[in-house]
Design a protein around this motif. Sequence first.
Motif, PDB file in Angstrom:
ATOM      1  N   LEU B  95      12.067   0.738   8.272  1.00  0.00           N
ATOM      2  CA  LEU B  95      12.033  -0.688   8.598  1.00  0.00           C
ATOM      3  C   LEU B  95      10.627  -1.258   8.427  1.00  0.00           C
ATOM      4  O   LEU B  95      10.466  -2.399   7.959  1.00  0.00           O
ATOM      5  CB  LEU B  95      12.532  -0.905  10.029  1.00  0.00           C
ATOM      6  N   ALA B  96       9.643  -0.476   8.809  1.00  0.00           N
ATOM      7  CA  ALA B  96       8.263  -0.936   8.640  1.00  0.00           C
ATOM      8  C   ALA B  96       7.937  -1.035   7.158  1.00  0.00           C
ATOM      9  O   ALA B  96       7.278  -1.972   6.708  1.00  0.00           O
ATOM     10  CB  ALA B  96       7.308   0.027   9.338  1.00  0.00           C
ATOM     11  N   ASP B  97       8.434  -0.079   6.419  1.00  0.00           N
ATOM     12  CA  ASP B  97       8.193  -0.057   4.983  1.00  0.00           C
ATOM     13  C   ASP B  97       8.801  -1.272   4.302  1.00  0.00           C
ATOM     14  O   ASP B  97       8.284  -1.777   3.306  1.00  0.00           O
ATOM     15  CB  ASP B  97       8.792   1.223   4.404  1.00  0.00           C
ATOM     16  N   ALA B  98       9.895  -1.732   4.856  1.00  0.00           N
ATOM     17  CA  ALA B  98      10.592  -2.885   4.271  1.00  0.00           C
ATOM     18  C   ALA B  98      10.000  -4.202   4.759  1.00  0.00           C
ATOM     19  O   ALA B  98      10.428  -5.268   4.336  1.00  0.00           O
ATOM     20  CB  ALA B  98      12.072  -2.818   4.603  1.00  0.00           C
ATOM     21  N   GLY B  99       9.047  -4.115   5.676  1.00  0.00           N
ATOM     22  CA  GLY B  99       8.414  -5.334   6.154  1.00  0.00           C
ATOM     23  C   GLY B  99       9.123  -5.979   7.324  1.00  0.00           C
ATOM     24  O   GLY B  99       8.795  -7.092   7.718  1.00  0.00           O
ATOM     25  N   VAL B 100      10.108  -5.286   7.864  1.00  0.00           N
ATOM     26  CA  VAL B 100      10.833  -5.831   9.012  1.00  0.00           C
ATOM     27  C   VAL B 100      10.026  -5.619  10.287  1.00  0.00           C
ATOM     28  O   VAL B 100       9.970  -6.477  11.158  1.00  0.00           O
ATOM     29  CB  VAL B 100      12.215  -5.165   9.148  1.00  0.00           C
ATOM     30  N   LEU B 101       9.406  -4.466  10.379  1.00  0.00           N
ATOM     31  CA  LEU B 101       8.588  -4.138  11.545  1.00  0.00           C
ATOM     32  C   LEU B 101       7.151  -3.900  11.107  1.00  0.00           C
ATOM     33  O   LEU B 101       6.888  -3.661   9.929  1.00  0.00           O
ATOM     34  CB  LEU B 101       9.115  -2.859  12.221  1.00  0.00           C
ATOM     35  N   HIS B 102       6.264  -3.974  12.073  1.00  0.00           N
ATOM     36  CA  HIS B 102       4.914  -3.520  11.760  1.00  0.00           C
ATOM     37  C   HIS B 102       4.460  -2.543  12.823  1.00  0.00           C
ATOM     38  O   HIS B 102       5.001  -2.512  13.925  1.00  0.00           O
ATOM     39  CB  HIS B 102       3.933  -4.675  11.582  1.00  0.00           C
ATOM     40  N   VAL B 103       3.491  -1.757  12.454  1.00  0.00           N
ATOM     41  CA  VAL B 103       3.108  -0.602  13.261  1.00  0.00           C
ATOM     42  C   VAL B 103       1.733  -0.784  13.867  1.00  0.00           C
ATOM     43  O   VAL B 103       0.858  -1.402  13.279  1.00  0.00           O
ATOM     44  CB  VAL B 103       3.055   0.670  12.369  1.00  0.00           C
ATOM     45  N   ARG B 104       1.590  -0.239  15.061  1.00  0.00           N
ATOM     46  CA  ARG B 104       0.266  -0.180  15.669  1.00  0.00           C
ATOM     47  C   ARG B 104       0.178   1.142  16.414  1.00  0.00           C
ATOM     48  O   ARG B 104       1.049   1.465  17.221  1.00  0.00           O
ATOM     49  CB  ARG B 104       0.073  -1.342  16.635  1.00  0.00           C
ATOM     50  N   LYS B 105      -0.834   1.900  16.130  1.00  0.00           N
ATOM     51  CA  LYS B 105      -0.981   3.187  16.802  1.00  0.00           C
ATOM     52  C   LYS B 105      -2.007   3.058  17.923  1.00  0.00           C
ATOM     53  O   LYS B 105      -3.035   2.401  17.776  1.00  0.00           O
ATOM     54  CB  LYS B 105      -1.438   4.262  15.810  1.00  0.00           C
ATOM     55  N   GLU B 106      -1.672   3.689  19.011  1.00  0.00           N
ATOM     56  CA  GLU B 106      -2.575   3.664  20.159  1.00  0.00           C
ATOM     57  C   GLU B 106      -2.574   5.067  20.736  1.00  0.00           C
ATOM     58  O   GLU B 106      -1.638   5.449  21.436  1.00  0.00           O
ATOM     59  CB  GLU B 106      -2.066   2.641  21.175  1.00  0.00           C
ATOM     60  N   GLY B 107      -3.594   5.776  20.444  1.00  0.00           N
ATOM     61  CA  GLY B 107      -3.634   7.174  20.863  1.00  0.00           C
ATOM     62  C   GLY B 107      -2.545   7.929  20.133  1.00  0.00           C
ATOM     63  O   GLY B 107      -2.418   7.830  18.914  1.00  0.00           O
ATOM     64  N   ARG B 108      -1.763   8.619  20.891  1.00  0.00           N
ATOM     65  CA  ARG B 108      -0.693   9.374  20.214  1.00  0.00           C
ATOM     66  C   ARG B 108       0.615   8.607  20.214  1.00  0.00           C
ATOM     67  O   ARG B 108       1.645   9.112  19.783  1.00  0.00           O
ATOM     68  CB  ARG B 108      -0.520  10.737  20.883  1.00  0.00           C
ATOM     69  N   THR B 109       0.575   7.407  20.697  1.00  0.00           N
ATOM     70  CA  THR B 109       1.790   6.596  20.744  1.00  0.00           C
ATOM     71  C   THR B 109       1.803   5.597  19.590  1.00  0.00           C
ATOM     72  O   THR B 109       0.780   5.037  19.229  1.00  0.00           O
ATOM     73  CB  THR B 109       1.868   5.826  22.070  1.00  0.00           C
ATOM     74  N   VAL B 110       2.981   5.401  19.024  1.00  0.00           N
ATOM     75  CA  VAL B 110       3.134   4.463  17.911  1.00  0.00           C
ATOM     76  C   VAL B 110       4.023   3.319  18.350  1.00  0.00           C
ATOM     77  O   VAL B 110       5.143   3.543  18.803  1.00  0.00           O
ATOM     78  CB  VAL B 110       3.755   5.174  16.690  1.00  0.00           C
ATOM     79  N   PHE B 111       3.527   2.121  18.244  1.00  0.00           N
ATOM     80  CA  PHE B 111       4.296   0.948  18.644  1.00  0.00           C
ATOM     81  C   PHE B 111       4.831   0.217  17.421  1.00  0.00           C
ATOM     82  O   PHE B 111       4.091  -0.048  16.473  1.00  0.00           O
ATOM     83  CB  PHE B 111       3.423  -0.009  19.463  1.00  0.00           C
ATOM     84  N   TYR B 112       6.091  -0.112  17.498  1.00  0.00           N
ATOM     85  CA  TYR B 112       6.701  -0.913  16.444  1.00  0.00           C
ATOM     86  C   TYR B 112       7.078  -2.271  17.007  1.00  0.00           C
ATOM     87  O   TYR B 112       7.614  -2.360  18.120  1.00  0.00           O
ATOM     88  CB  TYR B 112       7.956  -0.231  15.910  1.00  0.00           C
ATOM     89  N   ALA B 113       6.823  -3.317  16.248  1.00  0.00           N
ATOM     90  CA  ALA B 113       7.217  -4.660  16.680  1.00  0.00           C
ATOM     91  C   ALA B 113       7.785  -5.412  15.495  1.00  0.00           C
ATOM     92  O   ALA B 113       7.501  -5.092  14.335  1.00  0.00           O
ATOM     93  CB  ALA B 113       6.013  -5.399  17.246  1.00  0.00           C
ATOM     94  N   VAL B 114       8.589  -6.393  15.790  1.00  0.00           N
ATOM     95  CA  VAL B 114       9.228  -7.163  14.729  1.00  0.00           C
ATOM     96  C   VAL B 114       8.219  -8.096  14.070  1.00  0.00           C
ATOM     97  O   VAL B 114       7.392  -8.693  14.749  1.00  0.00           O
ATOM     98  CB  VAL B 114      10.393  -7.988  15.310  1.00  0.00           C
ATOM     99  N   CYS B 115       8.294  -8.199  12.763  1.00  0.00           N
ATOM    100  CA  CYS B 115       7.474  -9.159  12.032  1.00  0.00           C
ATOM    101  C   CYS B 115       8.170 -10.512  12.081  1.00  0.00           C
ATOM    102  O   CYS B 115       8.753 -10.963  11.082  1.00  0.00           O
ATOM    103  CB  CYS B 115       7.295  -8.737  10.588  1.00  0.00           C
ATOM    104  N   TYR B 116       8.107 -11.134  13.228  1.00  0.00           N
ATOM    105  CA  TYR B 116       8.867 -12.380  13.436  1.00  0.00           C
ATOM    106  C   TYR B 116       8.651 -13.395  12.314  1.00  0.00           C
ATOM    107  O   TYR B 116       9.608 -13.833  11.665  1.00  0.00           O
ATOM    108  CB  TYR B 116       8.496 -12.991  14.785  1.00  0.00           C
ATOM    109  N   SER B 117       7.395 -13.762  12.106  1.00  0.00           N
ATOM    110  CA  SER B 117       7.109 -14.812  11.131  1.00  0.00           C
ATOM    111  C   SER B 117       7.636 -14.473   9.744  1.00  0.00           C
ATOM    112  O   SER B 117       8.388 -15.233   9.139  1.00  0.00           O
ATOM    113  CB  SER B 117       5.605 -15.053  11.038  1.00  0.00           C
TER     114      SER B 117
END
Lengths: 147, 147
Positions: B95-117
């Motif tokens: 999904l991130a690869d398709a541009g639907v989500l974007h990724v943010r890494k924080e330590g060993r945790t990976v956060f995914y969020a929707v690319c709303y705009s």
Amino acid sequence: MTQMNKRTRRVSSRASSIGARTRAGKRPATPRHAAACAGPLDSLLNPGLFRALCDPTRASLVACIAKCGRGCSVGEVAECCSVDLSVVSRHLAILADAGVLHVRKEGRTVFYAVCYSDLTKLLRELADAIDECRPDGSPDGGCCAPR
Amino acid sequence: MTQMNKRTRRVSSRASSIGARTRAGKRPATPRHAAACAGPLDSLLNPGLFRALCDPTRASLVACIAKCGRGCSVGEVAECCSVDLSVVSRHLAILADAGVLHVRKEGRTVFYAVCYSDLTKLLRELADAIDECRPDGSPDGGCCAPR
DNA sequence: CCAATACTTGCACGATGACGCAAATGAACA
DNA sequence: TGTTCATTTGCGTCATCGTGCAAGTATTGG
């Protein structure tokens, strides 16, 4: 019959293997994200439409018919792409089944045309539903915003 | 083995077997529909996005994260559905690869969020592009209108 | 009635995809 | 440094999908 739940084991294998987890001791109960709100997103994100449009050949058929602006016969559409006529026929049926196209038969000829209203309405509703979820006026993605 | 290896040639068999057609004598040249206009529809109907959203599991993951409104970790998202965590990880990457989500890494945790705009913009542009193709003020589908 | 046209369906096949499990990677913390 | 936690990757398996060819089903026209 677009794409029902394949696998068949999926649910059971995970929902019941609570005590057998090798990985994280994750609890399958009360996923608070999903429970948060059952807005229109779930129904609008129904994979049916996307399933129909995810194939390159089908997408090009839709583009072909859309740009044509009128209804096109199967044979006519088949001129647009390099696959067999039977394949085009199948693809058009799938697209019609998904509500992307609609059919009109005239004698032995079958015309497919884009469901303009339905399609654009759905897309805009989906966009609205996604916007709806957006936290306040955040630029993108709340706490996960790129910056 | 009624009819074995007929495969393997696929493209060539259609692109070059012009004189050998059993079916319709379809000409591969100048498909007038596609040539009509090369508007933005072709790029907007790029199957990439649809490919990402066409899987039920992925769609529910997107809905889950969207409704959450903030970035979610992989483990958190995995609580939403009944597949293995590794599967969720893979889906989120797609999904991130398709541009639907974007990724943010924080330590060993990976956060995914929707690319709303991006997502809503794309959907609305697609709706506009489809509307653009619509013949005049026709209710739906030009000559193929349901009635 | 028979032939031609326009499309659909049956079938087999190769490719891709989704999945679970197990092992690997990477980051934090003792 | 070694351990634990969060996630990713390798691998094998099974289902589904897209495809072409051949045969079948309407529908029109002679």
